[in-house]
Design an enzyme around this catalytic site. Structure first.
Site, PDB file in Angstrom:
ATOM      1  CE  LYS A 276      19.053 -55.402  -6.437  1.00  0.00           C
ATOM      2  NZ  LYS A 276      20.202 -55.108  -7.315  1.00  0.00           N
ATOM      3  CG  ASP A 281      24.205 -54.435  -3.623  1.00  0.00           C
ATOM      4  OD1 ASP A 281      24.958 -55.309  -3.145  1.00  0.00           O
ATOM      5  OD2 ASP A 281      24.097 -54.208  -4.849  1.00  0.00           O
ATOM      6  CE  LYS A 288      26.870 -52.321  -4.898  1.00  0.00           C
ATOM      7  NZ  LYS A 288      27.049 -52.365  -6.338  1.00  0.00           N
ATOM      8  CG  ASP A 299      20.252 -52.667  -4.769  1.00  0.00           C
ATOM      9  OD1 ASP A 299      19.862 -52.284  -5.890  1.00  0.00           O
ATOM     10  OD2 ASP A 299      21.029 -53.621  -4.597  1.00  0.00           O
ATOM     11  CG  ASP A 358      28.028 -55.619  -6.337  1.00  0.00           C
ATOM     12  OD1 ASP A 358      26.942 -55.454  -5.735  1.00  0.00           O
ATOM     13  OD2 ASP A 358      28.728 -54.690  -6.773  1.00  0.00           O
ATOM     14  CD  GLU A 360      22.715 -57.343  -5.132  1.00  0.00           C
ATOM     15  OE1 GLU A 360      23.832 -57.371  -5.664  1.00  0.00           O
ATOM     16  OE2 GLU A 360      21.934 -56.375  -5.217  1.00  0.00           O
ATOM     17  NE  ARG A 362      22.753 -60.207 -12.518  1.00  0.00           N
ATOM     18  CZ  ARG A 362      23.498 -59.687 -13.490  1.00  0.00           C
ATOM     19  NH1 ARG A 362      24.044 -60.465 -14.420  1.00  0.00           N
ATOM     20  NH2 ARG A 362      23.683 -58.384 -13.563  1.00  0.00           N
TER      21      ARG A 362
HETATM   22  N1  BES Z   1      22.411 -52.631  -7.070  1.00  0.00           N
HETATM   23  C1  BES Z   1      23.425 -52.730  -8.036  1.00  0.00           C
HETATM   24  C2  BES Z   1      23.165 -51.927  -9.305  1.00  0.00           C
HETATM   25  C3  BES Z   1      23.101 -50.439  -9.174  1.00  0.00           C
HETATM   26  C4  BES Z   1      24.197 -49.671  -9.473  1.00  0.00           C
HETATM   27  C5  BES Z   1      21.930 -49.808  -8.820  1.00  0.00           C
HETATM   28  C6  BES Z   1      24.126 -48.295  -9.386  1.00  0.00           C
HETATM   29  C7  BES Z   1      21.855 -48.425  -8.719  1.00  0.00           C
HETATM   30  C8  BES Z   1      22.953 -47.662  -9.013  1.00  0.00           C
HETATM   31  C9  BES Z   1      23.605 -54.191  -8.436  1.00  0.00           C
HETATM   32  O1  BES Z   1      23.322 -55.132  -7.479  1.00  0.00           O
HETATM   33  C10 BES Z   1      25.023 -54.373  -8.820  1.00  0.00           C
HETATM   34  O2  BES Z   1      25.858 -54.292  -7.966  1.00  0.00           O
HETATM   35  N2  BES Z   1      25.264 -54.639 -10.079  1.00  0.00           N
HETATM   36  C11 BES Z   1      26.562 -54.878 -10.566  1.00  0.00           C
HETATM   37  C12 BES Z   1      26.482 -56.142 -11.385  1.00  0.00           C
HETATM   38  C13 BES Z   1      27.805 -56.745 -11.717  1.00  0.00           C
HETATM   39  C14 BES Z   1      28.514 -57.202 -10.485  1.00  0.00           C
HETATM   40  C15 BES Z   1      27.583 -57.894 -12.664  1.00  0.00           C
HETATM   41  C16 BES Z   1      26.947 -53.659 -11.389  1.00  0.00           C
HETATM   42  O3  BES Z   1      26.076 -53.021 -11.991  1.00  0.00           O
HETATM   43  O4  BES Z   1      28.123 -53.341 -11.425  1.00  0.00           O
HETATM   44 ZN    ZN Z   2      22.035 -54.559  -6.012  1.00  0.00          ZN
HETATM   45 MN    MN Z   3      24.986 -55.570  -6.252  1.00  0.00          MN
END
Ligand code: BES
Ligand code: ZN
Ligand code: MN
Length: 511
Positions: A276, A281, A288, A299, A358, A360, A362
């Protein structure tokens, strides 16, 4: 910053003319708390007339793993400074013991910033365990000695300079296996450093086109082939996920494929490493909160680890065909962003209903995994900072691991061996049921926006893009990919380079 030079020595450590010398210290709880110098420190202990460990104890040393105690030698040995690092109970050569040594060496070398030349007089045995133990010491030293060059405009004080040269004491400096470990450590160290550097870069300095250019520059002269898909190519070839995530940014997305072909191996196993590479992000339209958002410059840690691993593979030359796929995009909110509610057609033809921009990672990974399978991969190991749920479940040091049984066990065992733990998690049917879409093939997240089993939703989604019969592992490094806290062991602040060493071990274990 460049990595310290490494050399092996087998002369008396007490006579080494260096700025500082590192020795090990074991805790001996059974013998009234007396400390025992680790093997390798004998001549230094002798030079102190039996007073070395009592002096260290006076300074507060207990031999606890990772503890660092400094002692001025005042002419007793050639080096002016001893750094005693706690190694816990006496060593057995096992993986956890080696990890204590890797971390302890990392902590010691980190504490020695400002010393140009450092010798390590640590317990390298004179038997078949020697290469593994030496590997742990060398990796710990190189990784603990890492520092990001950064962007400061003023010269920094010399006392902060990373160690420049390391002399490592071994029973026989001319031993071929020991020499091979030095060569390997230099390769692995450089690769992990590069991965860390990319993660630590400011996100305005490493948007997808720059990241792709940096990867292309890094593979020049390594014998690796590299192919970069830009926006037009991604669009026309049907990479709907990568295009959707990237469309909110002025900096267009990229898919970088790096290929290693082993020489003289007929029908080698085919491995794909997928990462990834979200260079920043923001969450996109599903933006966020401000607090901690800056950390989302990390990220792209998965893609950075894949890039680093590919460079090491080019140099280590395992008899396995390995391709790296780095899916790069910047997730931004704008008038051209993808939206919650959009239906996206992915590279393998599946249609995804977007619920949260968010999620993104996947989207870009689904495309990259499908491409790897279309290229004929037999094993797909995918690495991503995918979910906050991983951090909640397993913390900042242990990755979440999902996938098919054999690949999961391969990665778990490799991670265990190299000190980058990953813990197997399930892919439950009910989680997939919760991702049914009314109008498309699958929702990108739970269709009721239920965050239960959050990390598992990521794995269940990505499984949709793995072709039948392909062994795959999804490694969620949301926690271990980035160390926002204080340095510990060989983990410096910022990018960790996890799981470069796991991937190398796994590829080697396939042979
Ligand atoms: N990049 C984030 C996940 C992340 C969170 C990485 C904290 C490192 C530290 C990812 O893209 C994300 O935002 N995930 C969301 C998914 C949700 C929207 C389904 C999450 O984990 O809240
Ligand atoms: Zn992310
Ligand atoms: Mn995200």
């Amino acid at each position: 910053m460049s990595q310290p030079s490494l050399s092996l020595v087998d002369t008396d450590p007490a006579e080494l003319v260096v700025d500082a010398i590192v020795i090990g210290l074991h805790s001996q709880p059974d013998e009234g708390g007396a400390l025992l110098p680790a093997a390798g420190a004998e001549s230094i202990a002798a030079a102190f007339d039996g007073k070395l460990t009592s002096t260290l104890a006076l300074l507060g040393a207990s031999g606890a793993p990772g503890e660092v105690t400094k002692l001025a030698t005042l002419g007793t040995i050639a080096a002016p400074l001893i750094v005693a690092v706690g190694l816990g109970d006496e060593p057995s050569g096992s993986a956890p013991e080696r990890e204590k040594l890797r971390r302890g060496t990392g902590a010691a070398v980190r504490a020695l910033a400002g010393s140009a030349t450092v010798a390590l007089a640590l317990p390298v045995p004179d038997d078949q365990d020697a290469p593994g133990v030496l590997r742990a010491i060398l990796e710990g030293a190189l990784l603990g000695g890492y520092r990001f060059a950064g962007y400061k405009t003023k010269a920094q004080p010399r006392r902060r300079d990373p160690v420049a040269a390391l002399q490592v004491h071994v029973p026989d400096a001319a031993d071929a296996a020991a020499g091979a470990e030095v060569t390997r450590a230099e390769i692995v160290g450089r690769s992990v450093r590069l991965a860390r550097d990319w993660v630590n870069m400011a996100p305005n300095e490493l948007r997808p086109p720059q990241f792709a250019d940096a990867v292309v520059a890094a593979v020049q002269g390594t014998g690796l082939q590299v192919e970069v898909l830009g926006l037009e190519e991604l669009r026309s070839a049907g990479y709907g996920g990568i295009v959707a995530v990237g469309q909110g940014s002025e900096a267009p997305p990229r898919l970088v494929k790096i290929t290693y072909v082993p020489e003289g191996v007929s029908s080698p196993k085919k491995v794909a490493l997928v990462g990834k590479g979200i260079t920043f992000d923001t969450g996109g339209i599903s933006i966020k909160p401000t607090a901690g958002m800056w950390e989302m410059k990390s990220d792209m840690a998965g893609a950075a680890a894949i890039g680093g691993a590919m460079l090491a593979i080019a140099a280590l030359k395992p008899p396995v065909a390995v391709s790296g796929y780095l899916a790069m995009a910047e997730n931004m909110p704008s008038g051209s962003s993808y939206r919650p509610g959009d239906v996206i057609t992915m590279f393998n033809g599946k249609r995804v209903e977007v619920f949260n921009t968010d999620a993104e990672g996947r989207m870009v990974l689904g495309d990259a995994i499908a491409r790897a399978c279309a290229d004929g991969a037999e094993y797909v190991f995918e690495v991503s900072t995918l979910t906050g749920g991983q951090v909640v479940a397993l913390g900042k040091r242990i990755a979440g691991l999902m996938g098919s049984a054999d690949a999961v066990e391969l990665i778990r065992a490799a991670g265990d061996r190299v000190g980058e733990p990953a813990w197997p998690m399930p892919l439950p049917d009910e989680v997939r049921k919760g991702m049914e879409s009314d109008i498309a093939d699958i929702c990108q997240t739970n269709n009721a926006m239920d965050r239960a089993g959050h990390m598992l939703q990521g794995g269940v989604f990505l499984r949709e893009f793995v072709a039948d019969g392909v062994e795959w592992a999804h490694i969620d490094i949301a926690g271990p990919g980035y160390n926002a806290g204080e340095a510990h062991g060989h983990w410096t602040k910022g990018g960790t380079g996890v799981p470069v060493r796991t991937l190398l071990q796994a590829v080697e274990d396939l042979t």
